[in-house]
Design a protein around this motif. Structure first.
Motif, PDB file in Angstrom:
ATOM      1  N   LYS A  46      26.066 -14.044  43.974  1.00  0.00           N
ATOM      2  CA  LYS A  46      25.458 -15.255  43.583  1.00  0.00           C
ATOM      3  C   LYS A  46      23.840 -15.416  43.707  1.00  0.00           C
ATOM      4  O   LYS A  46      22.836 -15.524  43.279  1.00  0.00           O
ATOM      5  N   ALA A  47      23.506 -15.061  44.676  1.00  0.00           N
ATOM      6  CA  ALA A  47      21.685 -15.307  45.684  1.00  0.00           C
ATOM      7  C   ALA A  47      21.120 -13.769  44.700  1.00  0.00           C
ATOM      8  O   ALA A  47      20.286 -14.048  44.238  1.00  0.00           O
ATOM      9  N   GLU A  48      22.201 -12.685  44.765  1.00  0.00           N
ATOM     10  CA  GLU A  48      21.166 -11.699  44.170  1.00  0.00           C
ATOM     11  C   GLU A  48      21.618 -11.707  42.786  1.00  0.00           C
ATOM     12  O   GLU A  48      19.902 -11.049  42.552  1.00  0.00           O
ATOM     13  N   GLY A  49      22.561 -11.869  42.395  1.00  0.00           N
ATOM     14  CA  GLY A  49      21.995 -12.904  40.921  1.00  0.00           C
ATOM     15  C   GLY A  49      21.620 -13.559  40.423  1.00  0.00           C
ATOM     16  O   GLY A  49      20.480 -12.709  39.656  1.00  0.00           O
ATOM     17  N   PHE A  50      21.266 -14.927  40.970  1.00  0.00           N
ATOM     18  CA  PHE A  50      19.626 -15.495  40.630  1.00  0.00           C
ATOM     19  C   PHE A  50      18.622 -14.867  41.051  1.00  0.00           C
ATOM     20  O   PHE A  50      17.538 -15.080  39.858  1.00  0.00           O
ATOM     21  N   TYR A  51      18.359 -14.202  41.413  1.00  0.00           N
ATOM     22  CA  TYR A  51      17.328 -13.176  42.283  1.00  0.00           C
ATOM     23  C   TYR A  51      16.956 -11.864  41.656  1.00  0.00           C
ATOM     24  O   TYR A  51      16.172 -10.900  41.823  1.00  0.00           O
ATOM     25  N   ALA A 125      14.057 -21.099  32.585  1.00  0.00           N
ATOM     26  CA  ALA A 125      14.931 -22.318  33.331  1.00  0.00           C
ATOM     27  C   ALA A 125      16.317 -22.814  32.409  1.00  0.00           C
ATOM     28  O   ALA A 125      17.789 -22.660  32.561  1.00  0.00           O
ATOM     29  N   LYS A 126      16.327 -22.176  31.233  1.00  0.00           N
ATOM     30  CA  LYS A 126      17.999 -22.106  31.074  1.00  0.00           C
ATOM     31  C   LYS A 126      18.469 -21.721  31.636  1.00  0.00           C
ATOM     32  O   LYS A 126      19.880 -21.487  31.298  1.00  0.00           O
ATOM     33  N   PHE A 127      18.607 -20.008  32.068  1.00  0.00           N
ATOM     34  CA  PHE A 127      19.169 -19.427  32.125  1.00  0.00           C
ATOM     35  C   PHE A 127      19.611 -19.452  33.296  1.00  0.00           C
ATOM     36  O   PHE A 127      20.615 -19.630  34.277  1.00  0.00           O
ATOM     37  N   GLU A 128      18.360 -20.231  34.764  1.00  0.00           N
ATOM     38  CA  GLU A 128      18.861 -20.482  35.985  1.00  0.00           C
ATOM     39  C   GLU A 128      19.437 -22.399  35.509  1.00  0.00           C
ATOM     40  O   GLU A 128      20.561 -22.129  36.826  1.00  0.00           O
ATOM     41  N   ILE A 129      19.389 -22.943  34.933  1.00  0.00           N
ATOM     42  CA  ILE A 129      20.582 -23.962  35.401  1.00  0.00           C
ATOM     43  C   ILE A 129      22.024 -24.017  34.004  1.00  0.00           C
ATOM     44  O   ILE A 129      22.610 -23.958  35.429  1.00  0.00           O
ATOM     45  N   SER A 130      21.866 -22.818  34.126  1.00  0.00           N
ATOM     46  CA  SER A 130      23.281 -22.201  32.710  1.00  0.00           C
ATOM     47  C   SER A 130      23.584 -21.080  34.574  1.00  0.00           C
ATOM     48  O   SER A 130      24.735 -21.215  34.081  1.00  0.00           O
ATOM     49  N   TYR A 131      23.158 -21.307  35.339  1.00  0.00           N
ATOM     50  CA  TYR A 131      23.236 -20.108  36.153  1.00  0.00           C
ATOM     51  C   TYR A 131      24.233 -20.801  36.932  1.00  0.00           C
ATOM     52  O   TYR A 131      24.964 -20.441  37.657  1.00  0.00           O
ATOM     53  N   PHE A 132      24.156 -22.180  37.142  1.00  0.00           N
ATOM     54  CA  PHE A 132      24.023 -22.902  38.296  1.00  0.00           C
ATOM     55  C   PHE A 132      25.669 -25.049  37.681  1.00  0.00           C
ATOM     56  O   PHE A 132      26.152 -25.364  38.886  1.00  0.00           O
ATOM     57  N   PHE A 133      25.093 -24.658  36.394  1.00  0.00           N
ATOM     58  CA  PHE A 133      25.864 -26.235  36.543  1.00  0.00           C
ATOM     59  C   PHE A 133      26.142 -25.606  34.881  1.00  0.00           C
ATOM     60  O   PHE A 133      26.200 -25.216  33.595  1.00  0.00           O
TER      61      PHE A 133
END
Ligand code: CMP
Length: 140
Positions: A46-51, A125-133
């Protein structure tokens, strides 16, 4: 001026320092609304995907270790120019370069353990928000 949403993460060092409420208060005092929030403990994938955008950087492995060593608080912040506003509230990535009164100046240990993350632009922001919510977890 436009109403935007941005992703915020209070990182493991912020949780360890017991400053979740302090960060939330600064977001709210800065005119941002917390329209979604949860505490999670990311696994490595999950962390690798985020970063993923940083995967060629020399600090990538260390960053992933840090971000998975304990829980984080992920939130969606909403308000006028929320992306830039949140970045102003956080301060520069390197706390040594952060302005007085910013979260990173006041709480961050170093450039890696810098207490908070915030999206750096509308697409991110769009990508990161959809990554968690999911959409139905956000109360705009
Ligand atoms: P963040 O805003 O979450 O975006 C990428 C993260 O990588 C950053 O905050 C820091 O936690 C980390 N980072 C950025 N630059 C460095 C660096 N030079 N050395 C170590 N970690 C870094």
């Amino acid at each position: 001026m436009s109403i935007e949403q941005t992703l915020s993460i209070i990182k493991p060092d912020g949780i360890e320092k017991n400053v979740i409420g302090e960060c939330f208060q600064r977001f709210e005092k800065g005119g941002l609304k917390i329209v979604a929030t949860k505490m999670i403990h990311m696994d490595r994938a999950k962390a690798e995907g985020f970063y993923a955008v940083h995967k060629e950087r020399p600090f990538f492995n260390s960053l992933v270790e840090f971000m998975t060593r304990g829980p984080v608080v992920v939130s969606v912040l909403e308000g006028e120019n929320a992306i830039a506003k949140n970045r102003e509230i956080m301060g520069a990535t390197d706390p040594a370069k952060a302005d007085a009164g910013t979260i990173r100046k006041d709480f961050a240990s170093n450039i890696e353990e810098n207490t908070v993350h915030g999206s750096d632009g509308p697409e991110t922001a769009k990508f990161e928000i959809s990554y968690f919510f999911e959409k139905n977890e956000i109360f705009s």
